[in-house]
Design a protein around this motif. Structure first.
Motif, PDB file in Angstrom:
ATOM      1  N   SER A  80      -2.768  32.696 119.373  1.00  0.00           N
ATOM      2  CA  SER A  80      -2.422  34.051 118.937  1.00  0.00           C
ATOM      3  C   SER A  80      -2.850  34.215 117.485  1.00  0.00           C
ATOM      4  N   PRO A  81      -2.783  35.437 116.942  1.00  0.00           N
ATOM      5  CA  PRO A  81      -3.122  35.619 115.526  1.00  0.00           C
ATOM      6  C   PRO A  81      -2.274  34.772 114.584  1.00  0.00           C
ATOM      7  N   ASP A  82      -1.071  34.382 114.994  1.00  0.00           N
ATOM      8  CA  ASP A  82      -0.239  33.539 114.140  1.00  0.00           C
ATOM      9  C   ASP A  82      -0.968  32.257 113.746  1.00  0.00           C
ATOM     10  N   ASP A  83      -1.754  31.697 114.668  1.00  0.00           N
ATOM     11  CA  ASP A  83      -2.500  30.468 114.372  1.00  0.00           C
ATOM     12  C   ASP A  83      -3.640  30.725 113.396  1.00  0.00           C
ATOM     13  N   ILE A  84      -4.190  31.934 113.412  1.00  0.00           N
ATOM     14  CA  ILE A  84      -5.246  32.310 112.469  1.00  0.00           C
ATOM     15  C   ILE A  84      -4.651  32.489 111.076  1.00  0.00           C
ATOM     16  N   TYR A  85      -3.537  33.205 110.993  1.00  0.00           N
ATOM     17  CA  TYR A  85      -2.919  33.477 109.699  1.00  0.00           C
ATOM     18  C   TYR A  85      -2.477  32.192 109.005  1.00  0.00           C
ATOM     19  N   LYS A  86      -2.176  31.172 109.777  1.00  0.00           N
ATOM     20  CA  LYS A  86      -1.727  29.913 109.193  1.00  0.00           C
ATOM     21  C   LYS A  86      -2.811  29.262 108.336  1.00  0.00           C
ATOM     22  N   LEU A  87      -4.093  29.531 108.630  1.00  0.00           N
ATOM     23  CA  LEU A  87      -5.189  28.887 107.906  1.00  0.00           C
ATOM     24  C   LEU A  87      -5.492  29.540 106.568  1.00  0.00           C
ATOM     25  N   ASN A  88      -5.250  30.839 106.442  1.00  0.00           N
ATOM     26  CA  ASN A  88      -5.683  31.596 105.285  1.00  0.00           C
ATOM     27  C   ASN A  88      -4.593  31.611 104.219  1.00  0.00           C
ATOM     28  N   ALA A  89      -4.981  31.297 102.967  1.00  0.00           N
ATOM     29  CA  ALA A  89      -3.989  31.161 101.906  1.00  0.00           C
ATOM     30  C   ALA A  89      -3.383  32.492 101.487  1.00  0.00           C
ATOM     31  N   SER A  90      -3.978  33.614 101.888  1.00  0.00           N
ATOM     32  CA  SER A  90      -3.442  34.920 101.516  1.00  0.00           C
ATOM     33  C   SER A  90      -2.614  35.550 102.627  1.00  0.00           C
ATOM     34  N   THR A  91      -2.579  34.931 103.804  1.00  0.00           N
ATOM     35  CA  THR A  91      -1.883  35.534 104.939  1.00  0.00           C
ATOM     36  C   THR A  91      -0.718  34.657 105.396  1.00  0.00           C
ATOM     37  N   ARG A  92       0.354  35.309 105.799  1.00  0.00           N
ATOM     38  CA  ARG A  92       1.498  34.635 106.388  1.00  0.00           C
ATOM     39  C   ARG A  92       2.026  35.507 107.519  1.00  0.00           C
TER      40      ARG A  92
END
Length: 784
Positions: free
Chosen positions: A188-200
């Motif tokens: 899901s997008p949650d797994d994508i957001y985990k990688l980016n330092a600006s997103t949570r």
């Protein structure tokens, strides 16, 4: 009129795709060797990579037209080239050892094989075209490979401006490409957001509420699909996406009305020129078994039409007790080159997604958060469910009238039916909580998004302009259920273990959903990308944005001004100012004015940044200042706007190959968030971490095809209440994974194993949700 460098490349896919010719081997003999003597030189920096991609990058850096055959370059690796060189010198080095050579044909350069028999000296018939979107498709499919350290060079959609080179954008942007999505086994997008330092992740997808993301400390539902806005992204799927592009900061001129944190653009997979058959079987964690088929290829022999089909079936329990996901996806894409200048792109998606035992929402009423409860336990009820049925149709037309004018149009309609229950855990004492269970009944949404744009290239003396003018819109027509029932607070219940109860005898739903209203955003815009020379350029833009929601109808101009300076081809610096208009927030169900929509708000951002390609690494950094109206629930439990919310921060990101065997995707964001004015003047906004640091790394082990990967993700302390009396502790989680790529009967096979939250930490994701527990995912992907 001189066309842009990206229009002048016929890359591997295009050369094979179109059907009539004006090139022949015999015509190459007319090239004049003496022309090389007067060739200009360029500052060239092209890393080692597949030859088709390398030629594309060389064309971008030099403005040269490079022509070749797809079959000729499809399986060749190019050597790295850098320095002050002529085009011919760069090509000679790039083609060294390949057996290919480059020769001029008029204003173009043709890549050819060694001399063959007379019968083979005529190329297959090829019509050289400059169709940007087909070229873009191949670029996106070739970029961001694991072998290249997941580095991307192209942004598919900078909102209204369309596609741009990553280093040519005066904004902070990053890309999570397909192979990285696959290798982290993102569900899901949650797994994508985990990688980016600006997103949570703010609201996880496994809850009964609309998924949301926090970017630069601001919460929002800012998502787009192929550049077309949508207000929410319920039950989002990843398997049919080529990449995820993240814009940090305001996007008003680019995407229309939106929250100020940023924009997340999900880019659909497009048809492939070569036949693609990929099947993946695996488990996303717990017992979530799934199978995913990704199929693509040409429809006709000439390659003027192609298809892409993604099919997914998943069923089973998650890593959380008594929680299950059952879903199926059919996502189809078709591209048709109607004429040499006119491209039609179509998408049709059917997505059925049901979560049973959704995670509960926690609301602390005057009580401080203690230690997070056991994340493996379900703190809602096993019978609480959330089901989505989503049908989506999208279409795009791109007409390149000539080198100076391109017309772009797109439209999407999205039908969403939803039946769902909600669980809210009310904490009013440190030792126990009460629980509210709500049955919402059937609701419907009809999302529309569209754009009509014209790109006009002109020159005034030595200054080049790319003028973009047009219209964008998006809307949400929503239909509410007349039947909604709640148990009221039940309990109290202990934090020691969940308490499950029988499903209440809710009255049956009566009547169809009733029309509840429409949220609409319309934007008329004009922008000018002004290029003075190879080093200096300016982006000017303004949009007239109109918001209609409930009883209000408000319009405002949103300007954008950016200055870009490239002292060297591999280094970009920029300074920008942008404003944006956003819809007011909606009061939460826990407020006394629940679901009341606030007035529209104006946001402003100032930013300076730098982007550099150093060796095989892409390094980016930015300093920014963002402010908007502050929305919060006051001491009278009323959700309101009062004062300003200001975030000043700095961010740094690195992606690519640190060494030949070591890949890194990492970053840090540091914020100074403050409230100005109101009764909370000087306080920090709720759920904003001052420091977020993320490091993902892969190392190629000595065993061929075997890679070890891991991630460390740190989230600093954050306030859990507006008065800054309840603070959540900092948390660090870790992931580990291993990947083995081999062949079976000559067919590529990739095996993956991932362990997320290795230490199985229990932690608060924010003031409302518990973080994800340890989970183990594994898969086998075969291509044939």
């Amino acid at each position: 009129m001189r066309s842009s460098p990206r229009h002048r490349l016929l890359n591997a896919a295009l050369a094979a795709a179109f059907g009539t010719t004006f090139l022949s081997w015999s015509s190459l003999a007319s090239a004049q060797p003496s022309a090389q003597a007067s060739e200009p030189t360029f500052n060239i920096s092209v890393p080692a990579q597949p030859l088709a991609a390398a030629l594309n990058e060389l064309s971008r850096q030099t403005g040269a037209q490079v022509l070749t055959s797809g079959d000729l370059v499809s399986k060749i690796a190019a050597s790295a080239v850098s320095g002050r060189l002529t085009l011919q010198q760069a090509l000679d080095r790039m083609l060294s050892g390949s057996g290919l050579s480059a020769a001029r044909e008029g204003s173009a350069v043709v890549i050819r094989a060694p001399a063959a028999s007379a019968a083979d000296k005529t190329l297959p018939q090829v019509q050289v075209t400059a169709t940007r979107e087909v070229d873009l498709t191949t670029e996106l499919q070739q970029e961001g490979k694991a072998a290249d350290g997941y580095r991307a060079k192209t942004i598919s959609s900078v909102g209204a401006l369309g596609s741009m080179g990553l280093q040519d954008t005066p904004f902070s942007m990053s890309v999570v490409p397909l192979e990285l999505v696959q290798n982290i086994q993102a569900q899901s997008p949650d797994d994508i957001y985990k990688l980016n330092a600006s997103t949570r992740t703010t609201t996880p997808q496994i809850t009964s509420w609309s998924p949301s993301v926090n970017i630069r400390g601001f919460d929002g539902y800012n998502t787009a699909e192929d550049g077309l806005r949508r207000p929410y992204n319920h039950a989002a799927v990843i398997e049919d996406k080529e990449r995820v592009e993240i814009l940090n900061g305001l996007s008003g001129f680019l995407f229309g009305a939106a929250q100020p944190g940023g924009m997340v653009n999900f880019v659909y997979k497009r048809p492939t020129i070569e036949r693609l058959n990929s099947v993946t079987v695996g488990n996303y964690g717990g017992s979530q078994a799934y199978v995913h088929a990704d199929l693509g290829g040409r429809i006709d022999e000439a390659g003027r039409a192609g298809y892409r089909l993604n099919l997914v079936k998943q069923d089973g329990s998650t890593a959380i007790d008594d929680q299950k996901i059952n879903r199926q996806l059919v996502s189809a894409a078709a591209d048709w080159q109607l004429t040499d200048q006119l491209l039609l792109e179509l998408n049709g998606v059917y997505n059925q997604y049901k979560t049973t035992g959704t995670s509960a929402y926690w609301f602390f009423d005057g009580v401080k958060h203690g230690s997070a409860p056991d994340a493996k336990r379900l703190w809602g009820q096993p019978w609480v469910s959330d089901k989505f049925e989503n049908t989506k149709l999208m279409g795009k037309l791109t007409y390149q009238v000539n080198d100076a004018l391109t017309l772009r149009g797109a439209y999407a309609r999205d039908f969403l039916d939803r039946t769902g229950d909600h669980t809210v855990n009310l904490v009013s004492t440190p030792a126990s909580f009460e629980q509210i269970r709500t049955r919402a009944g059937l609701t419907k949404d009809v999302y529309d998004a569209g754009s009509a744009m014209a790109d006009i290239s002109v020159k005034t003396g030595s200054v080049a302009h790319k003028i973009t003018v047009g219209y964008t819109m998006y809307s949400d027509k929503y239909y509410d259920s007349p039947s909604q029932f709640s148990t009221g607070p039940q309990g109290p219940y202990s934090f020691t273990a969940p308490t499950y109860v029988q499903e209440p005898n809710f009255p049956p739903a009566v009547g169809d959903p009733k029309y509840g209203g429409r949220d609409l955003n319309k934007n008329h815009l004009i922008g000018d990308q002004i290029t003075f020379n190879d080093q200096w350029s300016v982006l000017l833009g303004v949009s007239r944005s109109n918001i209609q929601s409930g009883t209000y109808n408000k319009s405002r101009n949103s300007p954008s001004v950016s200055l870009l300076f490239k002292p060297m081809p591999w280094l970009s610096t920029y300074a920008s100012y942008i404003e944006g208009l956003e819809m007011g927030g909606t009061a939460p169900d826990t407020a006394s004015n629940a679901r009341q929509v606030q007035s529209p708000m104006v946001s402003r951002q100032k930013e300076i940044g730098v982007k550099a390609t150093v060796g095989k690494l892409l390094l980016t950094g930015a300093i920014f200042d963002i402010e908007k109206a502050y929305e919060f629930t006051n001491s009278n439990n009323v959700y309101t706007q009062d004062g300003r919310q200001k975030h000043t921060g700095i961010e740094f990101n690195a992606s690519g190959k640190l060494f030949d065997k070591l890949t890194v995707v990492s970053g840090i964001t540091a914020l100074n968030p403050k409230v100005k004015g109101s009764d909370l003047d000087g306080k920090s906004p709720i759920n904003v971490a001052k420091v977020v640091t993320k490091v993902y790394a892969e190392y190629a082990l000595p065993v061929p095809g075997l890679s070890l990967a891991g991630g460390l993700y740190y989230t600093g302390k954050q306030w859990a209440d507006s008065a800054n009396t309840d603070r959540l502790p900092a948390v660090t989680t870790a992931d580990l994974s291993v990947r083995y790529a081999t062949q079976v009967s000559g067919k590529p096979l990739t095996l993956r194993l991932s362990v997320n939250n290795v230490a199985d930490k229990n932690y608060w994701l924010n003031s409302y949700y518990v973080g994800a527990p340890r989970s183990v995912a594994f898969s086998a992907q075969m291509q044939f």
